[in-house]
Structures are given as structure tokens and as C-alpha cells.
Design an enzyme around this catalytic site. Structure first.
Site, PDB file in Angstrom:
ATOM      1  N   ASP A 321       0.852  -1.193   0.000  1.00 36.77           N
ATOM      2  CA  ASP A 321       0.000   0.000   0.000  1.00 36.77           C
ATOM      3  C   ASP A 321       0.889   1.245   0.000  1.00 36.77           C
ATOM      4  OD1 ASP A 321      -3.038   0.888   0.733  1.00 36.77           O
ATOM      5  OD2 ASP A 321      -1.585   2.240   1.664  1.00 36.77           O
ATOM      6  N   GLU A 364      -5.001   2.188  -3.908  1.00 34.75           N
ATOM      7  CA  GLU A 364      -3.539   2.220  -3.931  1.00 34.75           C
ATOM      8  C   GLU A 364      -2.927   0.944  -3.374  1.00 34.75           C
ATOM      9  OE1 GLU A 364      -4.767   4.574  -0.161  1.00 34.75           O
ATOM     10  OE2 GLU A 364      -5.543   4.145  -2.169  1.00 34.75           O
TER      11      GLU A 364
END
Length: 480
Positions: A321, A364
């Protein structure tokens, strides 16, 4: 496998020293029983076993139900060209003669295992396509391949070589000088054959890395023909880009057999690249990054787990992430955020193996699935990805440089454990959550983290939530 214990012991010691896990059998039936149970990556057998020949064993191995064929290497007691050709024609992937040159043997094993990995990955992706209902029917027509012979100037055997091959294989043959080998032609060759001239000192060897690096021939199969006194050059050739070699000079019949196998493997690799590039792009690829999306990743992970269980090997899931990604969008705009996502996707592709699945899991978050990866290898890979991202700024659309970091959670699927891929993803997600609270730009292994039932809460928030739940339960009990 070998009926002579001393031969087995010597070979096992050599292979173990090269970090291969070795299992042994003293006859063909015992070997087949082990193959059905353990599914090894490669088989090495003597040509004469107590109950069958090496060729007969090779034929039996090719009959075994397996998603990927197991490469077979046959060891001969003497250099007999007729026996070598018979073994290759029977389906052996390679033939070695005793006494075995250790450098050549280990280089050949590495080359065969690389080819097998490509076939295994193609089969895994084909299985995933069928599970999604997106597999296409293959066409029966196969165009002839193109074989390019790179021959030293004025070598008298060149004409006879090209004419002899044309009579033995259906593929088109073209001959070029070494100076023309790297020039782009209308069509990229399926196979490039590089031959050393008699009396040479390995000049043709230097062509191999150049051919492998060239945009025009980097996907072509390469065959290197060494002279009988060039064993060191032969061993080096396989690690410098060659897919196969003739280590005892030119033999037309042997070259024809090896060419047929390399053309077939080239087509396998082409199918893999086409599958990656075009096959499922519209349905299962993220349009921004070009990576696979969750729809593709979930069934792929299921098959990866099944294969890992069957082979009794671990696999790793990495959940990565981007740190403070919302601030990138808020401070620099969504175009900058898209540039960061695209850059990360490209760096993941550039720094992971072809067999590793990379997908955009959402927003993301990126998921990486690594077959045949244990805890140590997965942790090192994750840490390397963090370093690469933190040390190389991202160029934004306005030309500015922005440093962005990653947090990664890693979970390992182990043989004998019943955790499903989705459960492993939850564990990787918990490790990722812990990495964020550890300070970001770091890696946390799932086996070091206590499971958290709720994502998005700090440990303190979870404690308070648990306390509130208990108070509510007590109030409900008082009302009853």
C-alpha cells in the site's frame, strides 16, 4: 536415478552442493512411484536401469498425468551419437555422457528449469482463463518457424548445414554472417543457431548476450554449437543466454531434434507473452496500470494454492500500500496520483519474476503472489521493493520529483496448512495494517502479528470498541 549406489551418491553430493533438493531411486518402478507422489521439477536417469531403459522411463514419465511435463536428462556411459539421438528422439530433454562435466551439467539443469517455469506459468494462466470462462479455442494451423544460422565467414560446412536442416525440419532456414546477426530483419527468428568455427577460441560466445539483449532477438530461442574442446564455453553459453547447446561439435540429426524442441518452446513462450499482453486485458486488467485486477487474481490464487499443495511447496502473498497516497492527490492533483500508481506498477513488473502475479487489488493497494517462495525469500523481496520505491523519486506530470514509500504485509501459505488464499490475504492485510502503525515504509510478516478482526482501528480504538460492546451487552442483559 541409477542402479549403482556410488553413482547416485556422487551425483547427489554434487547437486546438493548446488542447493538442489535430491531424492533417489534405484530402479524405474521406484522412480515412477516417487514421481506420482512428489512431482519433482526434473529427472536425471541412467540409460540402463535394472527393470527398464532410460528411454522407456522417459516414455512412462511423459504418460503421467501432469499439468506441466517434467524435463528428463539421461546419463550415458559412453559418447555414442546413435544412442544420444535415440534418447533425444524418445523425449529426453538432454543427454549427458560420463564422466559428466559439472559446469555443463549444472548449466543445463538451470536452463531446463527456466524453460519448465515458463511452461508451468502458461498452464496456470490457461487454467485461470478457463475458470473465468474466457479461454479461447486454439487454432490447428501452425505457421513454419524461422531458423537463423549465424555462421563464421567462409565456413565450408554452412551450405551443407542449411541444406541438411531444410531436409529434416519444416521451418525456414536463413544464413547470416556474425556482423548481420544483430541487424533487424523483416521477421524476428524463432531460433538463432550460433556456431563456433573449428580452431576458434570462443568468439561466437560473445554474440549470445548481445542477441539476448537485442529488441529483435531477445525472445528468440538460442542454440550454441561448441567444438569438442570447448566445455567451459559450452557451460558459459547456457548462462549467457543460450537455451540449448551442442557441446561436441555439429551433428545435423541432433541439431534438427533440438531445433524442433526449441521452436515448440518458443511458441510456448510467445503464447505466455500474448496471454499477458492481450488475452484478458479488457476483462481482467486494470486500465490505468495494465496489471491484473481482483477479478483475475482471486481464481488465479485458488489455482496457485492448489498447485502449491500438490507440490508441497510454500507460496507468498504480498499486500503493498502506498503511504500517504491521499496527500499526493490532495496536494498535487489526481493526475499526479495516477502517475504514482503507474510508476509503482512498472517498478513491480521490473523487479519481480515472470512467474509472480502482480495485481491492483484496489485503490492504492497492490497484491503480489509469489509461487515457490518461502518466508525468507518473500521478506527479502518485500524489503527490496520498499527500498526501490523510497530511493527512486516519481516524476509527476508537471516535471516535479516526489518521493513515495510503500508499506507491505506478507503472509506465507505452507503445505499442510488449511488456510485459503483469501484467509492469507486477510493475514497479509493485518500485517500491512501493522506496518502502517509501525511507521510506514516497512515490511511486516503476518506470522508476527496477532489477528485483528476490524481493519481501520488502532489497538486503542479496538480496546474501547470491545469495552463498549461489553457495556451494551450488559445493558441488554439488564433489560431482559
Amino acid at each position: 536415478m541409477d542402479s549403482v549406489p556410488t553413482n547416485r551418491i556422487i551425483l547427489r553430493v554434487k547437486l546438493s552442493a548446488a542447493y538442489y533438493d535430491v531424492i533417489q531411486a534405484d530402479n524405474g518402478e521406484a522412480a515412477l512411484a516417487l514421481l506420482r507422489k512428489l512431482s519433482p521439477d526434473l529427472v536425471i536417469t541412467a540409460t540402463d536401469l535394472p527393470d527398464m531403459t532410460g528411454r522407456a522411463l522417459c516414455a512412462e514419465i511423459n504418460k503421467l498425468p501432469a499439468s506441466v511435463r517434467i524435463p528428463v536428462v539421461i546419463l550415458h556411459g559412453a559418447d555414442d551419437p546413435g544412442e544420444r539421438l535415440a534418447s533425444l528422439a524418445a523425449g529426453a530433454d538432454d543427454v549427458l555422457t560420463r564422466p559428466v562435466d559439472d559446469l555443463v551439467m549444472l548449466a543445463r539443469l538451470r536452463s531446463l528449469l527456466r524453460a519448465r517455469d515458463a511452461e508451468a506459468e502458461l498452464q496456470l494462466r490457461d487454467d485461470t482463463q478457463r475458470a473465468l470462462g474466457l479461454a479461447e479455442q486454439g487454432t490447428a494451423f501452425v505457421a513454419p518457424g524461422l531458423v537463423r544460422l549465424v555462421s563464421p565467414p567462409k565456413l565450408p560446412e554452412t551450405k551443407a548445414l542449411s541444406e541438411g536442416l531444410a531436409a529434416r525440419i519444416p521451418d525456414r532456414i536463413e544464413v547470416v554472417d556474425p556482423e548481420d546477426a544483430l541487424r533487424e530483419h523483416t521477421r524476428a527468428p524463432d531460433v538463432v543457431v550460433v556456431a563456433e568455427a573449428p580452431g576458434s577460441s570462443g568468439e561466437a560466445l560473445t554474440l549470445l548476450p548481445q542477441l539476448r539483449a537485442s529488441r529483435h532477438t531477445r525472445h528468440s530461442a538460442l542454440i550454441y554449437i561448441a567444438q569438442p574442446n570447448q566445455q567451459r564455453e559450452a557451460a558459459s553459453a547456457l548462462d549467457m543466454g543460450a537455451n540449448d547447446l551442442l557441446s561436441s561439435g555439429l551433428d545435423l540429426d541432433e541439431l534438427a531434434i533440438r531445433l524442433k524442441k526449441q521452436v515448440e518452446r518458443k511458441r510456448t513462450n510467445d503464447r505466455l507473452r500474448a496471454n499477458m499482453r492481450d488475452g484478458l486485458r479488457a476483462a481482467v486488467c486494470d486500465p490505468l496500470t495494465g496489471l491484473y485486477n481482483r477479478r483475475y487474481a482471486v481464481p488465479h490464487l485458488s489455482r496457485l494454492a492448489d498447485r502449491a499443495t500438490g507440490q508441497k511447496r510454500p507460496y507468498a502473498l504480498l499486500l503493498a500500500d502506498l503511504d500517504f497516497f491521499k496527500q499526493v492527490n490532495d496536494n498535487h492533483g489526481h493526475a499526479a496520483g495516477d502517475a504514482v500508481l503507474v510508476t509503482l506498477a512498472q517498478r513491480l513488473k521490473d523487479n519481480l519474476r515472470a512467474a509472480d502475479l502482480i495485481s491492483r487489488w484496489g485503490g492504492e493497494e497492490f497484491l503480489v503472489a509469489m509461487p515457490d517462495a518461502d518466508r525468507t525469500a518473500a521478506k527479502r523481496t518485500a524489503e527490496r521493493l520498499c527500498r526501490i520505491m523510497s530511493r527512486q523519486p516519481v516524476t509527476l506530470p508537471d516535471g516535479k520529483q516526489l518521493t513515495v514509500t510503500l508499506s507491505i504485509g506478507v503472509a506465507i501459505g505452507r503445505p499442510g496448512h488449511e488456510s485459503s488464499p483469501l484467509e492469507l490475504i486477510e493475514r497479509a492485510d493485518g500485517a500491512l495494517y501493522a506496518a502502517k502503525h509501525k511507521g510506514r515504509n516497512t515490511v511486516v510478516m503476518a506470522d508476527t502479528v496477532r489477528p485483528l478482526s476490524t481493519r481501520g482501528q488502532t489497538p486503542l480504538a479496538k480496546t474501547l470498541s470491545s469495552k463498549d460492546d461489553k457495556e451494551a451487552e450488559a445493558r441488554r442483559a439488564g433489560q431482559t
